[in-house]
Motif scaffolding. Structure first.
Motif: not given
Length: 92
Positions: A23-26, A79-84
Motif C-alpha cells: 500500500v505504501v509503495w503504491d 506497526m512499522p512507521d513509514i513517513d511519507m
C-alpha cells in the motif's frame, strides 16, 4: 546483500506487514507518476533494504550502515512507521 533481503522479507511477512508495504509503495509510486514530489524517506524506515528496493525511501541503508532492526523487530511487535512526505500543495 541477498541474505539481508531474505531476512527482511521474512520478518515483514512473518509479522504480517507485506500488504502494508504494498500500500505504501503504491501511494508513493502514484505520487511520483503524477509529478508530485515525494521526500527521500526519513526515520527508521531508511534502514530497510526492501523499502529502498521498492523506492519507498531513496537512502541506501547499506551505504550508510543503517540497521533494519531499528525499523522492524520481531521482538517488538508494533506497526512499522513509514513517513511519507508529499509536496504540501497536493495534500487534501
Amino acid at each position: 546483500m541477498r541474505a539481508r533481503l531474505e531476512n527482511e522479507l521474512g520478518v515483514i511477512a512473518d509479522m504480517g506487514f507485506s500488504d502494508y508495504f504494498l500500500v505504501v509503495w503504491d501511494l508513493i509510486r502514484h505520487a511520483r507518476e503524477q509529478g508530485i514530489r515525494v521526500g527521500p524517506g526519513r526515520g527508521s524506515s531508511a534502514g530497510c533494504c526492501i523499502a529502498y528496493c521498492l523506492r519507498i525511501v531513496d537512502l541506501d541503508p547499506l551505504r550508510y550502515g543503517l540497521i533494519f532492526e531499528r525499523f522492524l523487530n520481531p521482538g517488538r511487535r508494533q506497526m512499522p512507521d513509514i513517513d511519507m512526505d508529499f509536496d504540501e500543495r497536493y495534500r487534501r
